[in-house]
Write an enzyme that holds these catalytic residues in place. Structure first.
Site, PDB file in Angstrom:
ATOM      1  N   ASP A  36       0.845  -1.201   0.000  1.00 47.69           N
ATOM      2  CA  ASP A  36       0.000   0.000   0.000  1.00 47.69           C
ATOM      3  C   ASP A  36       0.882   1.254   0.000  1.00 47.69           C
ATOM      4  OD1 ASP A  36      -2.431  -1.636   0.435  1.00 47.69           O
ATOM      5  OD2 ASP A  36      -1.426  -2.055   2.324  1.00 47.69           O
ATOM      6  N   HIS A  82      -4.753  -3.212   6.356  1.00 46.89           N
ATOM      7  CA  HIS A  82      -4.533  -3.494   4.932  1.00 46.89           C
ATOM      8  C   HIS A  82      -5.874  -3.909   4.331  1.00 46.89           C
ATOM      9  CE1 HIS A  82      -3.070  -5.015   1.161  1.00 46.89           C
ATOM     10  NE2 HIS A  82      -3.571  -6.196   1.432  1.00 46.89           N
TER      11      HIS A  82
HETATM   12  P1  NAI Z   1      -2.096 -18.358  -4.122  1.00 41.73           P
HETATM   13  O1  NAI Z   1      -3.443 -18.935  -3.945  1.00 41.73           O
HETATM   14  O2  NAI Z   1      -1.439 -18.370  -5.456  1.00 41.73           O
HETATM   15  O3  NAI Z   1      -1.083 -19.088  -3.112  1.00 41.73           O
HETATM   16  C1  NAI Z   1      -1.397 -19.374  -1.795  1.00 41.73           C
HETATM   17  C2  NAI Z   1      -0.686 -20.670  -1.443  1.00 41.73           C
HETATM   18  O4  NAI Z   1      -0.849 -20.898  -0.040  1.00 41.73           O
HETATM   19  C3  NAI Z   1      -1.257 -21.900  -2.152  1.00 41.73           C
HETATM   20  O5  NAI Z   1      -0.209 -22.587  -2.811  1.00 41.73           O
HETATM   21  C4  NAI Z   1      -1.840 -22.740  -1.004  1.00 41.73           C
HETATM   22  O6  NAI Z   1      -1.699 -24.139  -1.233  1.00 41.73           O
HETATM   23  C5  NAI Z   1      -0.989 -22.274   0.165  1.00 41.73           C
HETATM   24  N1  NAI Z   1      -1.574 -22.505   1.484  1.00 41.73           N
HETATM   25  C6  NAI Z   1      -2.885 -22.426   1.859  1.00 41.73           C
HETATM   26  N2  NAI Z   1      -3.020 -22.749   3.152  1.00 41.73           N
HETATM   27  C7  NAI Z   1      -1.782 -23.013   3.623  1.00 41.73           C
HETATM   28  C8  NAI Z   1      -1.283 -23.426   4.880  1.00 41.73           C
HETATM   29  N3  NAI Z   1      -2.106 -23.633   5.922  1.00 41.73           N
HETATM   30  N4  NAI Z   1       0.045 -23.626   5.007  1.00 41.73           N
HETATM   31  C9  NAI Z   1       0.871 -23.445   3.966  1.00 41.73           C
HETATM   32  N5  NAI Z   1       0.462 -23.072   2.740  1.00 41.73           N
HETATM   33  C10 NAI Z   1      -0.856 -22.856   2.568  1.00 41.73           C
HETATM   34  O7  NAI Z   1      -2.180 -16.866  -3.551  1.00 41.73           O
HETATM   35  P2  NAI Z   1      -1.144 -15.666  -3.719  1.00 41.73           P
HETATM   36  O8  NAI Z   1      -1.491 -14.861  -4.907  1.00 41.73           O
HETATM   37  O9  NAI Z   1       0.238 -16.199  -3.591  1.00 41.73           O
HETATM   38  O10 NAI Z   1      -1.538 -14.778  -2.440  1.00 41.73           O
HETATM   39  C11 NAI Z   1      -1.280 -15.247  -1.133  1.00 41.73           C
HETATM   40  C12 NAI Z   1      -1.956 -14.353  -0.110  1.00 41.73           C
HETATM   41  O11 NAI Z   1      -1.407 -13.042  -0.125  1.00 41.73           O
HETATM   42  C13 NAI Z   1      -3.461 -14.174  -0.296  1.00 41.73           C
HETATM   43  O12 NAI Z   1      -4.071 -14.276   0.989  1.00 41.73           O
HETATM   44  C14 NAI Z   1      -3.583 -12.746  -0.793  1.00 41.73           C
HETATM   45  O13 NAI Z   1      -4.826 -12.189  -0.464  1.00 41.73           O
HETATM   46  C15 NAI Z   1      -2.467 -12.097  -0.025  1.00 41.73           C
HETATM   47  N6  NAI Z   1      -1.991 -10.811  -0.542  1.00 41.73           N
HETATM   48  C16 NAI Z   1      -1.619  -9.849   0.374  1.00 41.73           C
HETATM   49  C17 NAI Z   1      -1.130  -8.635  -0.015  1.00 41.73           C
HETATM   50  C18 NAI Z   1      -0.725  -7.613   1.000  1.00 41.73           C
HETATM   51  O14 NAI Z   1      -0.377  -6.493   0.591  1.00 41.73           O
HETATM   52  N7  NAI Z   1      -0.744  -7.850   2.301  1.00 41.73           N
HETATM   53  C19 NAI Z   1      -0.995  -8.322  -1.448  1.00 41.73           C
HETATM   54  C20 NAI Z   1      -1.363  -9.389  -2.340  1.00 41.73           C
HETATM   55  C21 NAI Z   1      -1.851 -10.593  -1.886  1.00 41.73           C
END
Ligand code: NAI
Length: 336
Positions: free
Chosen positions: A159, A187
């Site tokens: 952000d 966030h």
């Molecule tokens: P994604 O769906 O591509 O990857 C998430 C991964 O986490 C998947 O491979 C899944 O198998 C794994 N996972 C789920 N539960 C788990 C657990 N208990 N232990 C270990 N691994 C687990 O999602 P992406 O695009 O990588 O995003 C990840 C997160 O980041 C989302 O929650 C998204 O909303 C968040 N995010 C946060 C931002 C921020 O600024 N704080 C910015 C962009 C995304």
């Protein structure tokens, strides 16, 4: 140093994980002199994707990369962890209420907090990326009673970087010459990107905006109607334009957050990070809220003494109220 730093990445088989791993291994996060050991935590259905990324890490022949281990066991993943990047989370799916979302994430961040408490290194530093990031960080912190609360942070650097990018474009100043931006609160769409103390190449941003836009009122209108919503809703804009969520910029912000935390913010002045609140600036104690922060000697410090004007106050309060609501909801669910 030759003793590797152990970095645990959860959700390492996902999109942000894929964008993070190669930059960490290249030295972008901890610098060109630090060897890294990566521990990739996934759930069983994500293990193959993490294994594939590990094959590509091997094929990249990074001199700073000493080991890569892949596991679905948090106790193994967090053993000796110096840095923990909690990226994996349960996304909101259609029809899911906030309570369901918080409960599903409590089922992830509660056990991970306990595993960090038991197995991580004494100097562990945690950043939560997975959403709802602030409250997930609160859940992890509450489940790790032996780890100092200031080691649990949530990512608002994306952000912050988005606000820098928008402001640099608006005042036509290179992004590297902008100082003094703050993201306050959660966030989420309620976050408050604050430019009241910002400067562009040393000139006060509020005056620059007023001069460009035709007065103080016009500048506030632009902040309220254009800048703040553009920053707060940038994630949705990226999905709309790119057809997929923010990934590389989220990974880049995570790298920035950890690098600044460990190596210091130095001459660049303050940045934004969500930290355990001790009540600074009237923010409720015991929520993980974004603040203006510097880092020195490996610890974040909230910047003191900034004035909060009548434009900022209600906006900070509204975002903090949302954090307090989320805390009450996870408390009612017995997650903290
Ligand atoms: P994604 O769906 O591509 O990857 C998430 C991964 O986490 C998947 O491979 C899944 O198998 C794994 N996972 C789920 N539960 C788990 C657990 N208990 N232990 C270990 N691994 C687990 O999602 P992406 O695009 O990588 O995003 C990840 C997160 O980041 C989302 O929650 C998204 O909303 C968040 N995010 C946060 C931002 C921020 O600024 N704080 C910015 C962009 C995304």
């Amino acid at each position: 140093s030759r003793t590797p730093v152990t970095i645990t990445i959860t959700g390492a088989g996902g999109q942000i994980g894929y964008a993070l791993l190669f930059r960490i291994a290249s030295g972008a996060m901890l610098g060109p002199d630090t060897t890294v050991r990566l521990r990739l935590l996934e759930i069983p259905q994500g293990l193959r994707a993490a294994e594939g990324a590990a094959l590509e890490l091997q094929d990249s022949a990074f001199p700073l990369l000493s080991h890569v281990e892949i596991t679905d066991d948090p106790a193994v993943a967090f053993r000796g962890a110096n840095v923990a990047l909690l990226v994996g989370a349960r996304p909101r799916t259609a029809g899911m209420e906030r309570g369901d979302l918080l409960e599903a994430n409590g089922g992830i961040f509660g056990p991970q907090g306990r595993a960090i408490n038991e197995h991580a290194a004494d100097d562990v530093r945690v950043v939560v990326v997975g959403n709802p990031a602030n409250t997930n960080a609160l859940i992890a912190a509450a489940n790790a009673p032996d780890v100092p609360k200031d080691r649990f942070t949530a990512l608002t650097r994306l952000d912050h970087n988005r606000a820098l990018g928008q402001l640099a474009a608006a005042v036509e100043t290179p992004v590297g010459d902008i100082r003094g931006i703050t993201i306050w609160g959660n966030h989420s769409a309620t976050q408050f990107p604050d430019v009241a103390h910002a400067t562009a190449a040393g000139d006060p941003v509020p005056a620059l905006l007023a001069a460009r836009l035709g007065g103080v009122d016009a500048a506030r209108e632009w902040l309220d109607g254009t800048f703040i919503p553009r920053v707060a809703k940038r994630g949705a804009e990226i999905i709309e334009v790119r057809g997929s969520s923010s990934v590389a910029s989220a990974a880049s912000a995570t790298i920035d957050h950890v690098r600044d935390w460990v190596l210091g913010t130095g001459e660049r002045g303050w940045t934004s990070a969500a930290l355990w609140s001790n009540g600074e600036y009237g923010v409720a104690e015991g929520v993980i809220s974004s603040f203006p922060v510097t880092s020195e000697g490996g610890a974040w410090k909230v910047v003191e003494g900034l004035s909060v004007d009548e434009f900022a106050r209600p906006r900070i309060d509204a975002s903090v109220a949302e954090l307090v609501d989320e805390r009450e909801a996870v408390r009612a669910l017995g997650l903290i």
